[in-house]
Design an enzyme around this catalytic site. Structure first.
Site, PDB file in Angstrom:
ATOM      1  N   ASP A   1       0.858  -1.187   0.000  1.00 59.31           N
ATOM      2  CA  ASP A   1       0.000   0.000   0.000  1.00 59.31           C
ATOM      3  C   ASP A   1       0.894   1.236   0.000  1.00 59.31           C
ATOM      4  OD1 ASP A   1      -2.039  -1.789   0.176  1.00 59.31           O
ATOM      5  OD2 ASP A   1      -2.721  -1.191   2.161  1.00 59.31           O
TER       6      ASP A   1
ATOM      7  N   ASP B   1     -14.932  -4.080  -1.207  1.00 59.84           N
ATOM      8  CA  ASP B   1     -14.538  -3.991   0.197  1.00 59.84           C
ATOM      9  C   ASP B   1     -15.811  -3.987   1.030  1.00 59.84           C
ATOM     10  OD1 ASP B   1     -11.899  -3.644  -0.724  1.00 59.84           O
ATOM     11  OD2 ASP B   1     -12.244  -1.500  -0.964  1.00 59.84           O
TER      12      ASP B   1
END
Length: 246
Positions: free
Chosen positions: A8, A130
């Protein structure tokens, strides 16, 4: 089942968020290129890269790093974060990403995403859903870097793509992401049961090799792991069954 390490990026740094909270950030003093080389050395053939700045506000601030990572050819890049229009998707693929990950747009622009699937092909695109589990146990989709919580159940979101060429879906249990509490095995088992034609990528909560074996038993095609690998919690020999080049 294939293990895909995750990186990330936020402000040019490798980070991990807890439960998707941008204020609960752990920053790692690790160069993204060195991290890719580390994962390549243990046998990874894919790297999952998330541009958190892109996911949050559409900023292209990490694009130079992503371009540098994509320039090497030993490990394929799967890249997501803020890819919400045709220009952004095209640019990322042109930069060398082997596959783009479409998150929010899969909910807010489903017809457009179906067109992308047809144009770019199912191997070059994954949809990312998500989810947060409500008190009723229903997994509902969050969008825009997990900042916006919808009432849309995961299975309803997928209904928009049942007659498309969709092949790859990444599903993250936000409540477990970065928390090392174990993956949501039942979620992925149900996902594989409902949609066996999809190659599911499971994300959130992985802490050890037992979790990887448990995910493999659900029918998931891949597992995404960030924090456990960054923190060195899983010995290299335990990763080998899930890394094609080990």
């Amino acid at each position: 089942m294939r293990l895909i390490p995750a990186v990330d990026l936020k402000g040019g740094y490798c980070v991990r968020l807890l439960h998707g909270d941008f204020t609960a950030e752990t920053r790692y003093d690790t160069d993204p290129g060195a991290l890719l080389a580390r994962y390549r050395a243990v046998g990874a053939d894919w790297l999952h890269v998330v541009d958190l700045d892109g996911a949050r506000n559409g900023s292209p601030g990490n694009r130079d790093i992503i371009s540098q990572l994509a320039a090497q050819t030993a490990v394929k890049l799967q890249v997501g974060g803020g890819l919400r229009n045709t220009a952004a998707v095209t640019q990322m693929l042109d930069m060398g990403a082997a596959r783009v990950v479409i998150g929010s747009a899969a909910v807010t622009q489903a017809d457009q995403v179906r067109a992308w699937l047809e144009h770019f092909g199912p191997e070059r695109m994954a949809l990312a859903f998500d989810v947060r589990l409500g008190e009723d146990g229903i997994a509902r989709v969050a969008t825009h870097g997990w900042q916006h919580q919808s009432d849309l159940p995961l299975w309803n979101a997928l209904d928009h793509f049942t007659d498309s060429e969709l092949k790859h879906v990444l599903c993250t249990d936000v409540g477990r992401d970065g928390a090392l509490t174990g993956p949501n095995i039942e979620l992925y088992r149900e996902a594989a049961r409902r949609h066996p034609q999809i190659e599911w990528q499971a994300s959130g909560g992985i802490r050890d090799a037992r979790d990887l074996h448990a995910l493999a038993s659900t029918g998931a095609a891949a597992a995404i792991s960030g924090k456990a690998l960054l923190d060195g919690l899983i010995p290299a020999e335990d990763l080998q069954p899930f890394l094609p080049n080990a």
